[in-house]
Scaffold this active site. Structure first.
Site, PDB file in Angstrom:
ATOM      1  N   GLU A  64      29.146  31.017 -18.402  1.00  0.00           N
ATOM      2  CA  GLU A  64      29.488  32.156 -19.269  1.00  0.00           C
ATOM      3  C   GLU A  64      28.440  33.271 -19.197  1.00  0.00           C
ATOM      4  O   GLU A  64      28.788  34.454 -19.303  1.00  0.00           O
ATOM      5  CB  GLU A  64      29.658  31.683 -20.719  1.00  0.00           C
ATOM      6  CG  GLU A  64      30.688  30.586 -20.922  1.00  0.00           C
ATOM      7  CD  GLU A  64      32.051  30.897 -20.328  1.00  0.00           C
ATOM      8  OE1 GLU A  64      32.421  32.094 -20.266  1.00  0.00           O
ATOM      9  OE2 GLU A  64      32.743  29.956 -19.919  1.00  0.00           O
TER      10      GLU A  64
ATOM     11  N   GLU B 173      33.609  34.268 -22.249  1.00  0.00           N
ATOM     12  CA  GLU B 173      32.450  35.099 -21.948  1.00  0.00           C
ATOM     13  C   GLU B 173      32.397  36.441 -22.666  1.00  0.00           C
ATOM     14  O   GLU B 173      31.838  37.411 -22.140  1.00  0.00           O
ATOM     15  CB  GLU B 173      32.396  35.367 -20.431  1.00  0.00           C
ATOM     16  CG  GLU B 173      33.534  36.231 -19.878  1.00  0.00           C
ATOM     17  CD  GLU B 173      34.740  35.465 -19.386  1.00  0.00           C
ATOM     18  OE1 GLU B 173      35.547  36.046 -18.639  1.00  0.00           O
ATOM     19  OE2 GLU B 173      34.875  34.278 -19.752  1.00  0.00           O
TER      20      GLU B 173
ATOM     21  N   HIS C 158      29.042  35.395 -16.238  1.00  0.00           N
ATOM     22  CA  HIS C 158      30.131  36.340 -16.503  1.00  0.00           C
ATOM     23  C   HIS C 158      29.628  37.642 -17.136  1.00  0.00           C
ATOM     24  O   HIS C 158      30.294  38.673 -17.030  1.00  0.00           O
ATOM     25  CB  HIS C 158      31.135  35.718 -17.475  1.00  0.00           C
ATOM     26  CG  HIS C 158      32.228  34.949 -16.828  1.00  0.00           C
ATOM     27  ND1 HIS C 158      32.997  35.436 -15.793  1.00  0.00           N
ATOM     28  CD2 HIS C 158      32.734  33.709 -17.094  1.00  0.00           C
ATOM     29  CE1 HIS C 158      33.909  34.542 -15.454  1.00  0.00           C
ATOM     30  NE2 HIS C 158      33.769  33.480 -16.220  1.00  0.00           N
TER      31      HIS C 158
END
Length: 893
Positions: free
Chosen positions: A340, A306, A343
């Site tokens: 991701e 991420e 994140h």
């Protein structure tokens, strides 16, 4: 507070009269003030990084210059930073307030992963510019700055791309730095690179300067304050497909040149996620762009990372190649990006202060991944995946070798080991339960307040609980502490039930589900406050079963007299042990339950039976009650349970034949209804179910499926594209499992000749899937050569362990040094444990114990977990096979 800092600084100056410079005084290091673990002295902290690198992809090396603005909070002769595999040529320290640069003496310690820069005399508190010239290594595995080789999609010529992977502790391979999450600072990155190549970082490039020798210097915009592990850089012959996501934010998919429309689905999926999360968290995305960069190859540690504004994802789960991508690939592309991108807020904008709270990143990203997927693709039934995730976590959490969600981390190896199913899947399950406890609106309000208060900073787990409680969820912290600060799984036992006047009253008792902890240690059961949803045909009733009150006993009354279902909606993290009579009623009623409750009820009871809490027959009756026309996600789950049962009967041919017939009776009609070819307008779960049924029947050696696989495989001789499409990997996998030497050689030849990095990787890995041990030995030997590619070989070895774990274990031990070079350093402590996880051989126990005797204490945990699970399987598996054989009506010989 400033006066206290001044007094402290003056006292230190008196103690060390040879002070090099007097610059403006600064506040104490925030790391020390927060009481957060650090393996640095805590007497200095970064304010800003300026880093320039010049990579040489041919020589697999790079040079770098780091300019770090630092604040020194107490007098010290030495500045200590993190550094690994870096050689320092020169280091100087310059006072911000003026003064001549001070030459520092550099000393590295490889074991400690530290760089000590020592001045001729003590360095006074204040602000300085630390300049370091250094050299580094480009790695062949995904650690630090690493290279990936792949065939060019336009020419077939081997080309090389450079990428970075820094989590948890590999940014220190890129530059000397304060490489811990709490040391947040802005970063300005520049790179001297070939003029024809594309360089990508967290932020957009703001300047490109032509240089001699066909080079250019690319300078990227300054980042917000962020942790070192989120820094990112990539370089190669790339292309970028982009579109606006929301005002002021552009998203892009960066991929190897020639990828073209393979990036389209990823891009179209990425764009809506940014405004969705910005709205959910109440915070705008703070960067002007968000790229997702596709890299060929694979890792045994991660699939995507991420990095803020510059996500990295392996190509196999980011690009959709119509020649080989499966329905599962499309699902993975979406869910991986959803994870991701979550994140970018939970982890990047607000970062855990130390790796103890890693779950604040991963558990929440997993939970938001499911929430976002269900929002945009409700026909994928994403919440049902949480049942599989819960079971995966409980598979680890039922042993004494487990750990709490919030765990103590002190070393790099321990941080690497923290990325497990407790952190991800148990984290997600507990969050789902707490959201249900608080209510969706209150929960979201708490998260928004938490983000607003902590943005661009760091946090601990209790900061989040406080925010949610303040938003209107009293009592949440006590429940959360029970499930995050202690390990293990609550067991809710239904000891009695009575229906009277249209209402059902249940007598409940709390215990602990354990595979070995209490049996081996004699420990008392742990206690939890367990939030429950209970129903008996009427509206579900919310209740808390407090294990610390009334000896863990309580009663619950619900409307209705139908079959009683605890954990309605499967939102709780606990197991439920029903009376045998109640299970019989549940089996009859099961087709009428929601698909997620059917799925959870079956999985829960199979686990309880396997662990010896109840006979196996009632659990198998529940499994048999799942109809062949069930929801496709439920059907996939049920079929996997049958496959696991079939695998266990490898030494019981009569029982295996009986089970094969039973499986075919229920699931062959579903396969025939789906057919072998994709159909227009079918849902993704239906397409996925087709691949699982075809692949599953192929593994069972079904004559019709095996014949069809070999027929299609033979077509490749005349037409190399004959198998292209979403079933290609499935048909190859069936042939690979049952391969003759001629077929194995043919698969290898197709792998050698493929111009697709994903296909090449897939086919080489399938070579290690064969049932024939001689062919698997060929695959293992091949893995130690350069032919498969630097990151493919470890995947081949892992694949071999699926059907041949003991043989693979011996191979890894015999070639330990060579194998370790094929595995990224972050996963080395877990790689061999994964091999052991596939074994049921008692002969492996002393081998593992012997191996563990030489391991460092902080590297032992994965092998301890694998050994504990192996020992328990040796006890439980015979009981399971006996119960399965009896249920099938096969007499023992």
């Amino acid at each position: 507070m400033r006066s206290l800092a001044l007094v402290s600084a003056l006292a230190l100056a008196v103690a060390a009269p040879q002070v090099l410079a007097e610059t403006p005084l600064v506040a104490p290091n925030p790391v020390a003030a927060a009481g957060v673990h650090s393996d640095l002295p805590r007497n200095a902290a970064p304010l800003h990084y300026t880093i320039e690198i010049a990579p040489d992809a041919t020589a697999m090396a790079f040079t770098g210059k780091a300019g770090i603005d630092i604040a020194v909070s107490e007098a010290t002769p030495t500045i200590v930073l993190h550094a690994v595999e870096l050689t320092v040529d020169k280091a100087t320290l310059t006072p911000v307030g003026g003064g001549a640069p001070i030459t520092l003496t550099a000393a590295t310690n490889a074991a400690e992963q530290k760089l000590r820069l020592t001045a001729p005399a003590a360095i006074a508190p204040g602000q300085y510019r630390l300049d370091i010239a250094y050299k580094g290594t480009i790695n062949t595995q995904p650690n630090g700055l690493f290279a990936l080789d792949y065939p060019d999609k336009r020419t077939g010529k081997t080309t090389r791309g450079l990428f970075t992977q820094f989590e948890p502790a590999d940014a220190r391979r890129f530059a000397p730095m304060f490489d811990e999450p709490i040391y947040k600072a802005p970063w300005t990155l520049s790179a001297v690179v070939p003029a024809a190549q594309m360089a990508v970082a967290n932020t957009p490039a703001v300047k490109e300067e032509p240089l001699a020798g066909g080079l250019k210097r690319v300078t990227f915009a300054e980042t917000p304050r962020m942790s070192s592990y989120l820094l990112f850089f990539a370089l190669g012959d790339f292309e970028r497909l982009a579109k606006p996501a929301m005002p002021g934010v552009e998203v892009g998919i960066v991929s190897p040149a020639g990828s073209g429309e393979q990036a389209r689905f990823a891009l179209d999926s990425l764009a809506p996620l940014v405004p969705y999360y910005a709205d959910y968290f109440g915070q705008p995305f703070p960067l002007p762009k968000l790229d997702n960069v596709a890299g060929p190859g694979q890792s045994q540690f991660f699939g995507a990372m991420e990095n803020w504004g510059g996500i990295f994802t392996f190509e196999s789960i980011l690009l959709e190649d119509p020649a080989i991508s499966t329905p599962a690939t499309r699902n993975a592309i979406y869910t991986t990006q959803a994870h991701e991108v979550a994140h970018q807020w939970f982890g990047d904008l607000v970062t855990m202060a130390w790796w103890d709270d890693l779950w604040l990143n991963e558990g929440f990203a997993s939970w938001m991944e499911t929430k976002a997927t269900d929002h945009f693709h409700p026909d994928w039934f994403a919440p049902m995946g949480r049942v599989n995730g819960r079971e995966q976590a409980m598979e680890l959490d039922g042993f004494r070798t487990t750990h709490p969600i919030v765990q103590e981390i002190r070393t790099v190896d321990e941080a690497n080991q923290a990325f497990d199913s407790i952190t991800y899947q148990k984290g997600e399950a507990v969050i789902s339960m707490l959201e249900a406890f608080a209510g969706e609106d209150v929960w979201r309000g708490g998260l928004r307040a938490y983000m607003a208060d902590r943005k661009f900073g760091s946090s601990r787990t209790d900061d989040l609980w406080a925010a949610v409680e303040k938003a209107g969820a009293p009592g949440l912290t006590k429940v959360a502490h029970d499930f995050t600060r202690q390990p293990g799984i609550p067991l809710v036992k239904v000891t009695a039930m009575q229906c009277k006047g249209g209402k059902t009253t249940l007598a409940l008792e709390q215990g602990e589900f354990s595979r070995d902890r209490m049996a081996e240690t004699g420990a008392s059961p742990a206690r939890w406050q367990v939030p429950m949803l209970v129903s008996a045909g009427g509206a579900p009733v919310r209740s808390i079963l407090d294990g610390r009150a009334n000896a863990g006993k309580a009663s619950v009354t619900v409307d209705g007299c139908g079959p009683v279902l605890l954990n309605t909606g499967q939102l709780g993290y606990y197991r439920v042990l029903y009376p045998q009579k109640a299970l019989a009623g549940l089996a009859k009623a099961l087709p009428g339950f929601t698909p997620i409750d059917q799925m959870g009820l079956v999985s829960d009871n199979i686990a309880l039976s396997y662990a010896g809490y109840q006979p196996l027959a009632p659990a198998l009756d529940l499994l048999a009650a799942v109809p062949g026309n069930a929801n496709p996600v439920l059907a996939s789950s049920a079929f996997r349970h049958y496959r696991a049962a079939w695998d266990s009967l490898d030494k019981a041919p009569a029982a295996r034949a009986a089970l094969t017939a039973r499986i075919a009776k229920t699931w062959r009609p579903r396969l025939e209804a789906l057919g072998y070819e994709p159909r227009a307008n079918e849902t993704l779960p239906e397409a996925t179910l087709r691949t699982q049924l075809v692949g599953g029947f192929g593994a069972l050696g079904d004559p019709q499926v095996l014949t069809e696989a070999r027929r299609r495989f033979a077509l490749l001789k005349a037409n190399p594209k004959a198998l292209d499409g979403p079933m290609k990997t499935v048909w190859f996998g069936i042939v690979a499992r049952h391969a003759t030497r001629t077929e194995w050689d043919a698969i290898r030849a197709y792998a050698d000749a493929s111009g697709s990095s994903v296909e090449k990787q897939t086919l080489y890995t399938l070579l290690a899937r064969a049932e024939d041990p001689a062919l698997v030995q060929f695959a293992l030997d091949l893995a130690l050569t350069d032919k498969p590619g630097q990151t493919t070989s470890a995947g081949m070895i892992a694949m071999a362990s699926g059907l041949h774990p003991e043989m693979t274990y011996d191979f890894v031990i015999a070639h330990r040094d060579a194998v370790e070079k094929l595995v990224d350093s972050s996963s080395r402590t877990r790689f061999l444990a994964g091999v052991v996880d596939n074994s049921n051989d008692p002969a492996l126990v002393p081998k593992v114990e012997s191996y563990m005797a030489n391991l460092a204490p902080d590297a032992r945990k994965p092998m301890e977990q694998a050994l504990a699970a192996l020992k328990e399987r040796l006890q439980s598996r015979p009981r399971y096979i006996s119960g399965l054989t009896a249920w099938l009506g096969v007499k023992k010989k």
